[in-house]
Design a protein around this motif. Sequence first.
Motif, PDB file in Angstrom:
ATOM      1  N   LEU A   1     -83.800 -55.332   6.209  1.00  0.00           N
ATOM      2  CA  LEU A   1     -82.657 -54.918   6.445  1.00  0.00           C
ATOM      3  C   LEU A   1     -83.342 -53.273   6.854  1.00  0.00           C
ATOM      4  CD1 LEU A   1     -79.834 -53.743   6.140  1.00  0.00           C
ATOM      5  CD2 LEU A   1     -80.477 -53.517   3.225  1.00  0.00           C
ATOM      6  N   GLN A   2     -84.285 -52.532   6.013  1.00  0.00           N
ATOM      7  CA  GLN A   2     -84.760 -51.260   6.761  1.00  0.00           C
ATOM      8  C   GLN A   2     -85.586 -51.994   8.109  1.00  0.00           C
ATOM      9  OE1 GLN A   2     -85.364 -48.763   4.561  1.00  0.00           O
ATOM     10  NE2 GLN A   2     -84.224 -49.991   3.443  1.00  0.00           N
ATOM     11  N   THR A   3     -86.360 -52.454   8.591  1.00  0.00           N
ATOM     12  CA  THR A   3     -86.692 -52.434   9.827  1.00  0.00           C
ATOM     13  C   THR A   3     -85.086 -52.696  10.736  1.00  0.00           C
ATOM     14  OG1 THR A   3     -87.858 -54.322   9.279  1.00  0.00           O
ATOM     15  CG2 THR A   3     -87.070 -54.199  11.666  1.00  0.00           C
ATOM     16  N   VAL A   4     -83.878 -53.506   9.966  1.00  0.00           N
ATOM     17  CA  VAL A   4     -82.883 -53.146  11.302  1.00  0.00           C
ATOM     18  C   VAL A   4     -82.105 -51.642  11.175  1.00  0.00           C
ATOM     19  CG1 VAL A   4     -79.865 -53.585  10.594  1.00  0.00           C
ATOM     20  CG2 VAL A   4     -82.096 -55.764  10.715  1.00  0.00           C
TER      21      VAL A   4
ATOM     22  N   GLU B   1     -80.686 -51.177  20.249  1.00  0.00           N
ATOM     23  CA  GLU B   1     -79.802 -52.299  20.055  1.00  0.00           C
ATOM     24  C   GLU B   1     -80.745 -53.556  19.960  1.00  0.00           C
ATOM     25  OE1 GLU B   1     -78.623 -53.996  24.285  1.00  0.00           O
ATOM     26  OE2 GLU B   1     -78.936 -52.521  25.224  1.00  0.00           O
ATOM     27  N   VAL B   2     -80.019 -54.047  18.213  1.00  0.00           N
ATOM     28  CA  VAL B   2     -80.226 -55.091  17.781  1.00  0.00           C
ATOM     29  C   VAL B   2     -79.856 -56.308  16.761  1.00  0.00           C
ATOM     30  CG1 VAL B   2     -81.076 -55.803  15.026  1.00  0.00           C
ATOM     31  CG2 VAL B   2     -81.741 -53.394  16.117  1.00  0.00           C
ATOM     32  N   VAL B   3     -80.535 -57.735  17.291  1.00  0.00           N
ATOM     33  CA  VAL B   3     -79.653 -58.321  17.077  1.00  0.00           C
ATOM     34  C   VAL B   3     -80.080 -59.060  15.481  1.00  0.00           C
ATOM     35  CG1 VAL B   3     -79.783 -61.391  18.160  1.00  0.00           C
ATOM     36  CG2 VAL B   3     -79.662 -59.433  20.172  1.00  0.00           C
ATOM     37  N   ALA B   4     -78.941 -59.027  14.497  1.00  0.00           N
ATOM     38  CA  ALA B   4     -79.990 -59.497  13.542  1.00  0.00           C
ATOM     39  C   ALA B   4     -79.207 -61.111  13.544  1.00  0.00           C
ATOM     40  CB  ALA B   4     -78.847 -58.932  12.279  1.00  0.00           C
TER      41      ALA B   4
ATOM     42  N   GLN C   1     -76.137 -56.348  16.514  1.00  0.00           N
ATOM     43  CA  GLN C   1     -75.252 -58.093  16.924  1.00  0.00           C
ATOM     44  C   GLN C   1     -75.360 -58.627  15.344  1.00  0.00           C
ATOM     45  OE1 GLN C   1     -76.181 -60.096  20.497  1.00  0.00           O
ATOM     46  NE2 GLN C   1     -74.718 -61.543  19.728  1.00  0.00           N
ATOM     47  N   VAL C   2     -74.906 -59.534  15.184  1.00  0.00           N
ATOM     48  CA  VAL C   2     -75.397 -59.611  13.561  1.00  0.00           C
ATOM     49  C   VAL C   2     -75.070 -61.665  13.836  1.00  0.00           C
ATOM     50  CG1 VAL C   2     -74.562 -60.160  11.255  1.00  0.00           C
ATOM     51  CG2 VAL C   2     -74.511 -58.544  11.961  1.00  0.00           C
ATOM     52  N   CYS C   3     -75.814 -62.487  14.137  1.00  0.00           N
ATOM     53  CA  CYS C   3     -75.330 -63.755  14.452  1.00  0.00           C
ATOM     54  C   CYS C   3     -76.382 -64.812  13.068  1.00  0.00           C
ATOM     55  CB  CYS C   3     -76.292 -64.449  15.138  1.00  0.00           C
ATOM     56  SG  CYS C   3     -75.840 -63.199  17.394  1.00  0.00           S
TER      57      CYS C   3
ATOM     58  N   LEU D   1     -82.613 -64.861  21.113  1.00  0.00           N
ATOM     59  CA  LEU D   1     -83.597 -64.181  22.167  1.00  0.00           C
ATOM     60  C   LEU D   1     -83.377 -63.997  22.647  1.00  0.00           C
ATOM     61  CD1 LEU D   1     -86.296 -66.606  19.979  1.00  0.00           C
ATOM     62  CD2 LEU D   1     -84.997 -65.009  19.178  1.00  0.00           C
ATOM     63  N   LYS D   2     -82.775 -64.211  23.827  1.00  0.00           N
ATOM     64  CA  LYS D   2     -82.793 -64.284  25.505  1.00  0.00           C
ATOM     65  C   LYS D   2     -82.315 -62.809  25.552  1.00  0.00           C
ATOM     66  CE  LYS D   2     -81.686 -69.032  27.566  1.00  0.00           C
ATOM     67  NZ  LYS D   2     -80.806 -69.491  28.204  1.00  0.00           N
TER      68      LYS D   2
END
Length: 220
Positions: free
Chosen positions: A14-17, A26-29, A45-47, A61-62
């Motif tokens: 969470l701290q990294t996000v 841009e973050v893909v969680a 973006q939460v997946c 990951l792409k």
Amino acid sequence: MRISVLGATGPSGLQTVLEALDRGYEVVALVRNPDKLTVTNDKLQVCKVDIFNEDDLVPHLKDSDAVVSCLGGTASLFGWTKCTLYTDSMRSIVGAMRRSGVKRLIAMSAWGSAVTENEPFLIKWILRPLFIGNLLNNLGEMEEYLDKEGRDIDYTVVRPPGLSDQPSSGQSVRAENGRQFLDNSLTQISRRDVAKYMLDAIQDRSVYKACVAVGYDKST
């Protein structure tokens, strides 16, 4: 910068996000339970994923510049049973990175992932034998896997001491390549400061294919 974060609902993830979003990344969680991540941001973006399923990870990951793994177990879960969380998940992560064309990996480990001479009393006589020995053993196995079978991946394993939920301290984080722990260092560090170091390390070629111990100097 676009990063994929594994373990984003955990305290370190969470701290990294949050730190990445503060930097405008841009973050893909990638999480098991999206409902646990209540952060909202246009660049987030939460997946939902199965971290042990390589096929499940590949599409998420792409187009990422880096993968950051903050996966972690707990002593209550693995204290007295064999832990394979880190090796099993890392095999899936590395396989998915190869297939998606992502080369840069930052992975959290811990001080004491391998037994060394003169390691701190807390690790040698308390944490390893009584609480998190199985976790530390599997972290060491994960590091060994990357060293032997992940040389095509530009990985950095980050080994912090005990983690606290305190805000960023403002102190400089000292990092030493190849060390299991740091001399003259405090035995706790803020998760947010570890997150800052990990994100800074993404573009630091001096720590490619390396395991790095981090901490605060006692003198600061």
